[in-house]
Design a protein around this motif. Structure first.
Motif, short mmCIF file in Angstrom:
data_model
loop_
_atom_site.label_atom_id
_atom_site.label_comp_id
_atom_site.label_asym_id
_atom_site.label_seq_id
_atom_site.Cartn_x
_atom_site.Cartn_y
_atom_site.Cartn_z
N GLY A 6 0.80 -1.22 0.00
CA GLY A 6 0.00 0.00 0.00
C GLY A 6 0.83 1.27 0.00
O GLY A 6 0.29 2.36 0.22
N CYS A 7 2.11 1.16 -0.24
CA CYS A 7 2.98 2.34 -0.27
C CYS A 7 3.64 2.44 -1.64
O CYS A 7 3.92 1.43 -2.28
N VAL A 8 3.88 3.67 -2.07
CA VAL A 8 4.65 3.91 -3.30
C VAL A 8 5.74 4.91 -2.98
O VAL A 8 5.58 5.78 -2.12
N ARG A 9 6.86 4.77 -3.66
CA ARG A 9 7.98 5.68 -3.44
C ARG A 9 7.91 6.81 -4.45
O ARG A 9 7.67 6.60 -5.62
N PHE A 10 8.13 8.01 -3.99
CA PHE A 10 8.19 9.19 -4.85
C PHE A 10 9.66 9.58 -4.96
O PHE A 10 10.29 9.89 -3.96
N SER A 11 10.18 9.54 -6.15
CA SER A 11 11.59 9.87 -6.36
C SER A 11 11.70 11.18 -7.10
O SER A 11 11.08 11.39 -8.13
N ARG A 12 12.50 12.07 -6.57
CA ARG A 12 12.75 13.35 -7.23
C ARG A 12 13.93 13.25 -8.20
O ARG A 12 14.24 14.20 -8.89
N GLU A 13 14.56 12.09 -8.21
CA GLU A 13 15.70 11.88 -9.10
C GLU A 13 15.21 11.82 -10.54
O GLU A 13 14.05 11.56 -10.83
N ASN A 14 16.11 12.02 -11.46
CA ASN A 14 15.84 11.96 -12.89
C ASN A 14 14.85 13.04 -13.36
O ASN A 14 14.13 12.84 -14.33
N HIS A 15 14.79 14.15 -12.65
CA HIS A 15 13.96 15.28 -13.06
C HIS A 15 14.86 16.50 -13.15
O HIS A 15 15.69 16.74 -12.28
N GLU A 31 -6.45 1.89 -3.55
CA GLU A 31 -7.06 1.37 -2.32
C GLU A 31 -6.56 2.11 -1.09
O GLU A 31 -6.66 1.63 0.03
N GLY A 32 -6.04 3.31 -1.30
CA GLY A 32 -5.48 4.09 -0.20
C GLY A 32 -4.04 3.68 0.05
O GLY A 32 -3.58 2.65 -0.43
N PHE A 41 10.65 7.96 6.87
CA PHE A 41 9.24 7.86 7.26
C PHE A 41 8.80 6.41 7.50
O PHE A 41 7.84 6.15 8.21
N LEU A 42 9.52 5.45 6.92
CA LEU A 42 9.13 4.05 7.01
C LEU A 42 9.05 3.51 8.44
O LEU A 42 8.08 2.81 8.78
N PRO A 43 10.01 3.81 9.33
CA PRO A 43 9.87 3.30 10.70
C PRO A 43 8.65 3.87 11.43
O PRO A 43 8.09 3.22 12.30
N ILE A 44 8.23 5.06 11.04
CA ILE A 44 7.03 5.65 11.65
C ILE A 44 5.79 4.86 11.21
O ILE A 44 4.91 4.58 12.01
N LEU A 45 5.76 4.48 9.93
CA LEU A 45 4.61 3.73 9.41
C LEU A 45 4.52 2.32 9.97
O LEU A 45 3.44 1.81 10.20
N GLY A 46 5.67 1.69 10.13
CA GLY A 46 5.68 0.30 10.57
C GLY A 46 5.49 -0.66 9.41
O GLY A 46 5.40 -0.24 8.24
N ALA A 47 5.37 -1.95 9.69
CA ALA A 47 5.34 -2.98 8.65
C ALA A 47 3.99 -3.08 7.94
O ALA A 47 3.92 -3.51 6.79
N THR A 48 2.91 -2.71 8.60
CA THR A 48 1.57 -2.85 8.00
C THR A 48 0.74 -1.59 8.19
O THR A 48 -0.26 -1.58 8.93
N PRO A 49 1.11 -0.49 7.55
CA PRO A 49 0.36 0.76 7.73
C PRO A 49 -1.03 0.65 7.10
O PRO A 49 -1.24 -0.10 6.14
#
Length: 191
Positions: A6-15, A31-32, A41-49
């Motif tokens: 349920g997560c996607v990475r936003f990369s500012r690279e290649n712009h 699906e949110g 930010f990943l440790p804040i979200l945890g394994a199953t956000p």
């Protein structure tokens, strides 16, 4: 680092500077979910956000701004969006907290005319009061305990009323910074 479901990475690279980076389209999170701009930010979200609605109020747009979390009690203070009561524009301040598996919401009525943004301050909440045609608004400190007593911190600059104080932050050095746009005039609740 692997992304949770349920997560996607936003990369500012290649712009390039002439082509700004575009965040993922809504379809990629149909699906949110969460957009990860930085792996810290990943440790804040945890394994199953997950995302979910914990409270809603169909009577008015009750969750608009502030979102002031009190870590000691788990309470959150919020301000509604503008809505009409007896022909006048109004903003409702509410406090909610989790009790067992459910959330409780308390509508409170402190003296904060057209409240908007807010921030933890001392042992309470510092709210932006956008003001009305007859009340200048400003920054108002509110106790986080009933009866939610208020105290005006500032409501003018050298005698000149603010426009409609909107958002506030307390810097680590203790200084208070806030915005004062002309929203109140544009939305007809300030002169």
């Amino acid at each position: 680092m692997a992304l949770p479901k349920g997560c996607v990475r936003f990369s500012r690279e290649n712009h390039s500077a002439s082509e700004p980076a575009k965040p993922p389209h809504q379809e990629s999170l149909s699906e949110g979910g969460f957009v990860i701009y930085n792996d810290s930010f990943l440790p804040i979200l945890g394994a199953t956000p997950s995302l979910g609605i914990v409270l809603s109020n169909p009577a008015y747009p009750f969750a608009h701004e502030a979102g002031v979390y009190i870590p000691l009690t788990g309470e959150v203070f919020i301000t509604s969006n503008r809505h009409q009561i007896s022909g006048h524009q109004h903003v409702q301040i509410s406090k909610f907290r989790k009790v067992g598996e459910k959330y409780e919401c308390e509508e409170i009525r402190p003296d904060v005319p057209m409240g908007n943004g807010g921030v933890n301050y001392q042992d309470g909440v510092l709210f932006c009061a956008q003001g009305t045609h007859t009340d200048p608004g400003g920054l108002i400190y509110m106790s986080r305990h009933a009866p939610y007593e208020t105290q005006t911190v500032v409501n003018n600059y050298h005698g000149r009323w603010f426009n409609s104080v909107n958002d506030v932050v307390v810097h680590s050095d203790g200084s208070i910074w806030f915005t004062d746009p002309c929203y109140g005039f544009e939305q007809a609740f300030r002169p």
